[in-house]
Scaffold this active site. Structure first.
Site, mmCIF file in Angstrom:
data_model
loop_
_atom_site.group_PDB
_atom_site.id
_atom_site.type_symbol
_atom_site.label_atom_id
_atom_site.label_comp_id
_atom_site.label_asym_id
_atom_site.label_seq_id
_atom_site.Cartn_x
_atom_site.Cartn_y
_atom_site.Cartn_z
ATOM 1 N N ARG A 102 45.930 42.902 34.641
ATOM 2 C CA ARG A 102 46.440 41.536 34.567
ATOM 3 C C ARG A 102 47.033 41.110 35.907
ATOM 4 O O ARG A 102 46.834 39.969 36.346
ATOM 5 C CB ARG A 102 47.505 41.431 33.476
ATOM 6 C CG ARG A 102 48.158 40.062 33.411
ATOM 7 C CD ARG A 102 49.232 39.983 32.349
ATOM 8 N NE ARG A 102 49.850 38.660 32.337
ATOM 9 C CZ ARG A 102 50.757 38.256 31.455
ATOM 10 N NH1 ARG A 102 51.170 39.096 30.509
ATOM 11 N NH2 ARG A 102 51.272 37.048 31.505
ATOM 12 N N HIS A 104 43.693 27.608 24.376
ATOM 13 C CA HIS A 104 44.394 27.378 25.641
ATOM 14 C C HIS A 104 43.905 26.125 26.360
ATOM 15 O O HIS A 104 44.062 25.992 27.575
ATOM 16 C CB HIS A 104 44.308 28.607 26.552
ATOM 17 C CG HIS A 104 45.123 29.753 26.054
ATOM 18 N ND1 HIS A 104 45.286 30.930 26.754
ATOM 19 C CD2 HIS A 104 45.830 29.921 24.900
ATOM 20 C CE1 HIS A 104 46.057 31.763 26.059
ATOM 21 N NE2 HIS A 104 46.383 31.159 24.937
ATOM 22 N N TYR A 148 49.141 25.144 28.921
ATOM 23 C CA TYR A 148 48.037 25.631 29.749
ATOM 24 C C TYR A 148 47.331 24.485 30.474
ATOM 25 O O TYR A 148 46.618 24.721 31.457
ATOM 26 C CB TYR A 148 47.023 26.401 28.891
ATOM 27 C CG TYR A 148 47.530 27.745 28.450
ATOM 28 C CD1 TYR A 148 47.405 28.870 29.275
ATOM 29 C CD2 TYR A 148 48.142 27.908 27.216
ATOM 30 C CE1 TYR A 148 47.880 30.108 28.867
ATOM 31 C CE2 TYR A 148 48.622 29.142 26.803
ATOM 32 C CZ TYR A 148 48.489 30.235 27.632
ATOM 33 O OH TYR A 148 48.968 31.463 27.229
ATOM 34 N N CYS A 202 46.054 32.036 17.826
ATOM 35 C CA CYS A 202 46.906 31.810 18.990
ATOM 36 C C CYS A 202 48.250 31.303 18.489
ATOM 37 O O CYS A 202 48.322 30.692 17.420
ATOM 38 C CB CYS A 202 46.250 30.780 19.916
ATOM 39 S SG CYS A 202 47.191 30.411 21.419
#
Length: 421
Positions: free
Chosen positions: A90, A194, A244, A164
């Site tokens: 990540r 997102h 996002y 989510c």
């Protein structure tokens, strides 16, 4: 009822355990299996999970294993929350894109593509093993990028729904602002994972009064601060975008910010070290306050609600999930995976009708859906040219010079996870 959590060694897991314990009447679990190859972490988290269950009087049994096949055997539902490559991967997703002047983020842009390429083959292998062990089991995917991963699962014929926590977070926030219970708030939530907008906030259900204009008028400054967008933008849009969307609406500003501070992955890695120390304390029998900063707020409540509905329990009838479009948004293919309100039951998720979508949002959805098509093709079939095409299609990349540079970096940083590389 037996549930298995693949990625049970995640520091997220105590949040999930807390929800299972508190909401045991909604989802009566007899056995919860935490599956993870990292036995050292699994031992710490499994011990804390048992203490949380015991403190809250949950009669279910918590077991741990690094044997995936044994862990999912006989499970009614399997929840996926894995991170291929861990926080180290990540961290790279969030840094090397900045070298090309593009956003470095773990679920969107070039970093999100890298995560998809690492993750999709692993998830599909797990899902095949789940299907062999128990073909009737539901797979609930919380693994990012949720939209692409869920589409891979559905295309392979798995009983899967993507989840989510963005929508449930907004539901809780709006309920607090309105002075009502979360169950009173129904979101007109539309988009892709997102990449979503709250186009209406209704009291009492799908046909209830739309109080979004009231929320924007009375709480616009708070919402703008939370989203880190100008209040004027919210007023002009008349909707509440997911946070996002800042990567799209303020791309260059975000790139400048990201270049001046440690990555979010570095922050999370430090948090995880502290959390794992806490989890090892034999006196700890509740989720620590620090976990709230780790992310995933209300994840457990959303997961319990979804699992309960899919398994015929007491979950909410309407929930925001990721599932096939099937004509819900006419400007997208039927097999696109969208994130909308759906009616959820034992047979799965059926999207509710959605009002016509403003071209301002529909255009971006169509663009990102095209990218997701190409991203999934690259994840399934590999190859440098497929990676390049996916990056060139992404609205956060777009220019061929950026796409070339990002392709080289993506492959170089992920070679150990890409069989074709």
């Amino acid at each position: 009822m037996k549930l298995a959590v693949v990625g049970g060694g995640s520091t997220y897991t105590p949040e999930l355990i807390d929800g299972f314990a508190r909401l045991r009447d909604t989802l009566p679990i007899e056995e919860l299996v935490l599956v993870d190859p990292a036995l050292d972490r699994l031992e710490l988290i499994g011990g804390l999970a048992r203490r949380i269950f015991a403190k809250q009087g949950h009669p279910g049994r918590v077991t741990t294993t690094d044997d995936l096949d044994a862990g999912v055997e006989g499970a009614d539902a399997v929840l996926l929350q894995l991170r291929v490559g861990g926080q180290a991967a990540r961290n790279e997703d969030e840094t090397w894109p900045l070298e090309c002047g593009c956003v470095g983020q773990e679920t969107t842009g070039a970093g999100g593509l890298a995560k998809a390429l690492r993750t999709v083959p692993v998830v599909l292998d797990i899902a095949e093993r789940v299907r062999r062990a128990n073909p009737d089991a539901w797979i609930i995917d919380f693994t990012n990028p949720v939209g692409i991963v869920t589409r891979a699962l559905l295309q392979a014929g798995h009983k899967a729904v993507g989840l989510c926590n963005v929508a449930i977070g907004f539901q809780r926030k709006f309920a607090g602002m309105l002075g009502v219970t979360p169950a009173d708030v129904h979101l007109d939530h539309v988009g892709l994972n997102h990449l979503t907008w709250e186009t209406g906030v209704r009291l009492g259900g799908p046909g209830g009064e739309n109080v979004l204009p009231k929320l924007l008028a009375e709480h616009g400054d708070t919402l703008a601060d939370t989203l880190r967008l100008p209040r004027d933008i919210l007023d002009r849009l008349g909707v509440v975008p997911s946070y996002y969307l800042r990567y799209f609406y303020a791309h260059d500003e975000v790139v400048r910010e990201l270049g001046t501070k440690p990555s979010r992955a570095a922050e999370v890695a430090e948090m995880e070290r502290e959390l794992l120390k806490m989890y090892g304390d034999p006196e700890l029998d509740e989720k620590p306050a620090l976990l709230a900063k780790r992310g995933g707020a209300y994840y457990s409540e959303a997961a319990v609600d979804l699992a309960a509905s899919l398994l015929g329990g007491g979950g909410s009838r309407y929930q925001v999930v990721n599932t096939y479009n099937r004509g819900t948004l006419p400007f997208l293919p039927d097999d696109a995976v969208i994130e909308v309100q759906a009616s959820v039951g034992h047979a799965g998720a059926t999207p509710l009708p959605v009002a016509p979508v403003d071209p301002l949002y529909a255009g971006l959805m169509a663009n990102v859906t095209a990218y997701e098509d190409l991203a999934l093709e690259a994840a399934l079939r590999g190859g440098r040219e497929r990676v390049f095409r996916a990056l060139l299609a992404h609205p956060l990349v777009g220019q061929y010079a950026y796409a070339e540079g990002l392709t080289d970096r993506l492959i170089a940083h992920n070679r150990e996870h890409l069989a074709w590389a």
